[in-house]
Design a protein around this motif. Structure first.
Motif, PDB file in Angstrom:
ATOM      1  N   ILE A 133       0.820  -1.212   0.000  1.00  0.00           N
ATOM      2  CA  ILE A 133       0.000   0.000   0.000  1.00  0.00           C
ATOM      3  C   ILE A 133       0.853   1.262   0.000  1.00  0.00           C
ATOM      4  CG2 ILE A 133      -1.737   1.323   1.262  1.00  0.00           C
ATOM      5  CD1 ILE A 133      -2.784  -1.221  -0.105  1.00  0.00           C
ATOM      6  N   LEU A 134       1.836   1.338   0.873  1.00  0.00           N
ATOM      7  CA  LEU A 134       2.662   2.548   0.964  1.00  0.00           C
ATOM      8  C   LEU A 134       3.385   2.853  -0.341  1.00  0.00           C
ATOM      9  CD1 LEU A 134       3.583   4.903   2.690  1.00  0.00           C
ATOM     10  CD2 LEU A 134       5.430   3.468   3.578  1.00  0.00           C
ATOM     11  N   PRO A 135       4.014   1.874  -1.012  1.00  0.00           N
ATOM     12  CA  PRO A 135       4.615   2.178  -2.318  1.00  0.00           C
ATOM     13  C   PRO A 135       3.609   2.703  -3.337  1.00  0.00           C
ATOM     14  CG  PRO A 135       5.474   0.105  -1.495  1.00  0.00           C
ATOM     15  CD  PRO A 135       4.371   0.517  -0.558  1.00  0.00           C
ATOM     16  N   LEU A 136       2.373   2.191  -3.311  1.00  0.00           N
ATOM     17  CA  LEU A 136       1.350   2.711  -4.215  1.00  0.00           C
ATOM     18  C   LEU A 136       1.049   4.169  -3.900  1.00  0.00           C
ATOM     19  CD1 LEU A 136      -1.201  -0.255  -4.361  1.00  0.00           C
ATOM     20  CD2 LEU A 136       0.171   0.608  -6.269  1.00  0.00           C
ATOM     21  N   LEU A 137       0.931   4.493  -2.623  1.00  0.00           N
ATOM     22  CA  LEU A 137       0.670   5.879  -2.225  1.00  0.00           C
ATOM     23  C   LEU A 137       1.816   6.795  -2.643  1.00  0.00           C
ATOM     24  CD1 LEU A 137      -0.839   5.280   1.329  1.00  0.00           C
ATOM     25  CD2 LEU A 137      -2.062   6.066  -0.709  1.00  0.00           C
ATOM     26  N   GLN A 138       3.026   6.288  -2.541  1.00  0.00           N
ATOM     27  CA  GLN A 138       4.185   7.090  -2.951  1.00  0.00           C
ATOM     28  C   GLN A 138       4.190   7.342  -4.451  1.00  0.00           C
ATOM     29  OE1 GLN A 138       7.226   4.579  -1.259  1.00  0.00           O
ATOM     30  NE2 GLN A 138       7.262   5.700   0.680  1.00  0.00           N
ATOM     31  N   LEU A 139       3.650   6.407  -5.216  1.00  0.00           N
ATOM     32  CA  LEU A 139       3.581   6.593  -6.671  1.00  0.00           C
ATOM     33  C   LEU A 139       2.583   7.679  -7.061  1.00  0.00           C
ATOM     34  CD1 LEU A 139       3.805   2.968  -8.135  1.00  0.00           C
ATOM     35  CD2 LEU A 139       5.574   4.727  -8.079  1.00  0.00           C
ATOM     36  N   LEU A 140       1.688   8.026  -6.145  1.00  0.00           N
ATOM     37  CA  LEU A 140       0.752   9.111  -6.441  1.00  0.00           C
ATOM     38  C   LEU A 140       1.457  10.461  -6.515  1.00  0.00           C
ATOM     39  CD1 LEU A 140      -2.370   8.199  -4.264  1.00  0.00           C
ATOM     40  CD2 LEU A 140      -1.905   7.666  -6.654  1.00  0.00           C
ATOM     41  N   GLN A 141       2.710  10.493  -6.064  1.00  0.00           N
ATOM     42  CA  GLN A 141       3.501  11.713  -6.177  1.00  0.00           C
ATOM     43  C   GLN A 141       4.362  11.703  -7.436  1.00  0.00           C
ATOM     44  OE1 GLN A 141       2.726  13.756  -3.667  1.00  0.00           O
ATOM     45  NE2 GLN A 141       1.534  12.105  -2.747  1.00  0.00           N
ATOM     46  N   ASN A 142       4.239  10.653  -8.254  1.00  0.00           N
ATOM     47  CA  ASN A 142       5.090  10.493  -9.426  1.00  0.00           C
ATOM     48  C   ASN A 142       4.713  11.499 -10.516  1.00  0.00           C
ATOM     49  OD1 ASN A 142       6.211   9.189 -12.000  1.00  0.00           O
ATOM     50  ND2 ASN A 142       7.002   7.832 -10.406  1.00  0.00           N
ATOM     51  N   ASP A 143       5.734  12.036 -11.167  1.00  0.00           N
ATOM     52  CA  ASP A 143       5.508  13.006 -12.238  1.00  0.00           C
ATOM     53  C   ASP A 143       5.022  12.353 -13.533  1.00  0.00           C
ATOM     54  OD1 ASP A 143       6.246  15.102 -10.601  1.00  0.00           O
ATOM     55  OD2 ASP A 143       8.357  15.011 -11.198  1.00  0.00           O
ATOM     56  N   GLU A 144       5.248  11.048 -13.659  1.00  0.00           N
ATOM     57  CA  GLU A 144       4.800  10.333 -14.860  1.00  0.00           C
ATOM     58  C   GLU A 144       3.290  10.098 -14.762  1.00  0.00           C
ATOM     59  OE1 GLU A 144       6.336   9.250 -17.524  1.00  0.00           O
ATOM     60  OE2 GLU A 144       8.485   9.251 -17.086  1.00  0.00           O
ATOM     61  N   PHE A 145       2.529  10.710 -15.678  1.00  0.00           N
ATOM     62  CA  PHE A 145       1.076  10.622 -15.576  1.00  0.00           C
ATOM     63  C   PHE A 145       0.590   9.182 -15.611  1.00  0.00           C
ATOM     64  CE2 PHE A 145      -3.007  10.125 -17.754  1.00  0.00           C
ATOM     65  CZ  PHE A 145      -3.832  10.797 -16.875  1.00  0.00           C
ATOM     66  N   GLU A 146       1.156   8.340 -16.480  1.00  0.00           N
ATOM     67  CA  GLU A 146       0.672   6.972 -16.608  1.00  0.00           C
ATOM     68  C   GLU A 146       0.837   6.202 -15.305  1.00  0.00           C
ATOM     69  OE1 GLU A 146       2.819   8.397 -18.623  1.00  0.00           O
ATOM     70  OE2 GLU A 146       2.245   8.147 -20.732  1.00  0.00           O
ATOM     71  N   ILE A 147       1.982   6.398 -14.631  1.00  0.00           N
ATOM     72  CA  ILE A 147       2.224   5.711 -13.364  1.00  0.00           C
ATOM     73  C   ILE A 147       1.268   6.237 -12.302  1.00  0.00           C
ATOM     74  CG2 ILE A 147       3.904   5.360 -11.513  1.00  0.00           C
ATOM     75  CD1 ILE A 147       6.097   5.387 -13.628  1.00  0.00           C
ATOM     76  N   TRP A 149      -1.632   7.533 -12.724  1.00  0.00           N
ATOM     77  CA  TRP A 149      -2.980   7.112 -13.076  1.00  0.00           C
ATOM     78  C   TRP A 149      -3.250   5.684 -12.613  1.00  0.00           C
ATOM     79  CZ3 TRP A 149      -7.418   9.149 -14.655  1.00  0.00           C
ATOM     80  CH2 TRP A 149      -8.354   8.359 -15.332  1.00  0.00           C
ATOM     81  N   MET A 150      -2.322   4.777 -12.870  1.00  0.00           N
ATOM     82  CA  MET A 150      -2.512   3.376 -12.498  1.00  0.00           C
ATOM     83  C   MET A 150      -2.472   3.196 -10.989  1.00  0.00           C
ATOM     84  SD  MET A 150      -3.056   1.731 -15.300  1.00  0.00           S
ATOM     85  CE  MET A 150      -2.682   0.009 -15.020  1.00  0.00           C
ATOM     86  N   ALA A 151      -1.536   3.871 -10.323  1.00  0.00           N
ATOM     87  CA  ALA A 151      -1.462   3.768  -8.865  1.00  0.00           C
ATOM     88  C   ALA A 151      -2.722   4.334  -8.221  1.00  0.00           C
ATOM     89  CB  ALA A 151      -0.222   4.498  -8.346  1.00  0.00           C
ATOM     90  N   ALA A 152      -3.243   5.415  -8.790  1.00  0.00           N
ATOM     91  CA  ALA A 152      -4.470   6.018  -8.256  1.00  0.00           C
ATOM     92  C   ALA A 152      -5.632   5.037  -8.325  1.00  0.00           C
ATOM     93  CB  ALA A 152      -4.804   7.303  -9.027  1.00  0.00           C
TER      94      ALA A 152
END
Length: 282
Positions: A133-147, A149-152
């Motif tokens: 869960i925590l890595p997914l939440l951290q990906l919500l800060q990613n600048d890559e829109f595709e990443i 979007w999927m993590a969201a």
């Protein structure tokens, strides 16, 4: 002589993996056809072997294996999908999210996680137990829109369908702030509806905690959503073009937040689509 033997072994090892890589890509292409072909591949027992490849393979095998698992996973039954847990693949999925892997690896991993947690609460719990869960939440800060979007989507499914205890864990992990920080508009209506459904589930758990006397007669989660900017976004959705989104937003506001300004019209009337419909009634 020993050096020559070692080099030969490495060559054979690499050759075998290249053959496996091509086999995975062939399976991916094969399963991109009709569903009956996908079922034939599943019945052949290939899925378990593909999952094993996620655990032990170099990148040139990992990527086509991820592609194919992502293609097949939505068709396998619960007994077969248990292989992902039994073969120790969940820690590998976590590593794919946190490690320095190519974007396509992270995207494919998120896709597998989405299809995994959409099944039942037990699979959400498996993701929690694997510290994903925590890595997914951290990906919500990613600048890559595709990443992003999927993590969201993965987080939205988890919050929408999670049990009370799972929601409390997600909140402790810090899901509210990044969820409220998501760019809600412009986005497809289904994304917004899932966002609202996830927040509603969080609010319900917060209300249950309040009613049980655990939070001094305050819905702490509602306050956290307000502090993170989520309340304002919900208010803004009252004027959304989609009437269902508008009505859900109004329902949340009326249920979990009292009106602070009596001079304003009731929230029902602030829903532009409903108001417009009434104006056009004969």
């Amino acid at each position: 002589m020993e050096c020559h033997s070692l080099n030969s072994s490495r060559f054979v090892f690499q050759l075998l993996f290249y053959n496996v890589s091509h086999a995975c890509m062939a399976l991916f292409l094969l399963t991109s056809g009709k569903e009956d072909i996908i079922q034939d591949v599943i019945d052949a027992g290939v899925f378990a072997r593909l999952v094993e490849l996620l655990v032990y393979s170099p990148n040139f095998v990992l990527i086509p294996a991820l592609y194919t698992v992502g293609k097949i996973i939505q068709y396998v039954d619960d007994i077969q999908i248990q292989v992902i847990i039994d073969k120790g693949a969940l820690p590998c999925l976590r590593n794919f999210l946190t490690g320095k892997y190519r974007k396509i690896v992270k995207l494919s991993t998120c896709w597998i996680i989405i299809l995994f947690i959409r099944r039942t609460n037990d699979y959400i719990q498996a993701m929690i137990d694997a510290d994903i869960i925590l890595p997914l939440l951290q990906l919500l800060q990613n600048d890559e829109f595709e990443i992003w979007w999927m993590a969201a989507w993965a987080i939205l499914f988890a919050t929408k369908d999670g049990t009370n205890e799972q929601i409390k864990f997600l909140v402790r992990e810090g899901c509210i702030k990044p969820m409220c920080g998501l760019q809600i508009t412009p986005n497809p209506a289904d994304f917004i509806e899932y966002w609202l459904a996830g927040l509603e589930n969080i609010l319900k758990v917060g209300e249950a905690e309040k009613n049980q006397g655990n939070t001094e007669d305050v819905n702490v989660y509602a306050q956290m959503i307000d502090d993170a900017g989520g309340l304002q976004k919900i208010k803004n959705l009252q004027t959304h073009d989609n009437s269902e989104i508008c009505e859900i937003a109004v329902k949340l506001l009326e249920t979990y937040w009292s009106e602070e300004d009596d001079e304003n019209l009731p929230s029902f009337w602030r829903c532009s689509t409903i108001w417009a419909g009434l104006l056009h009634c004969n």
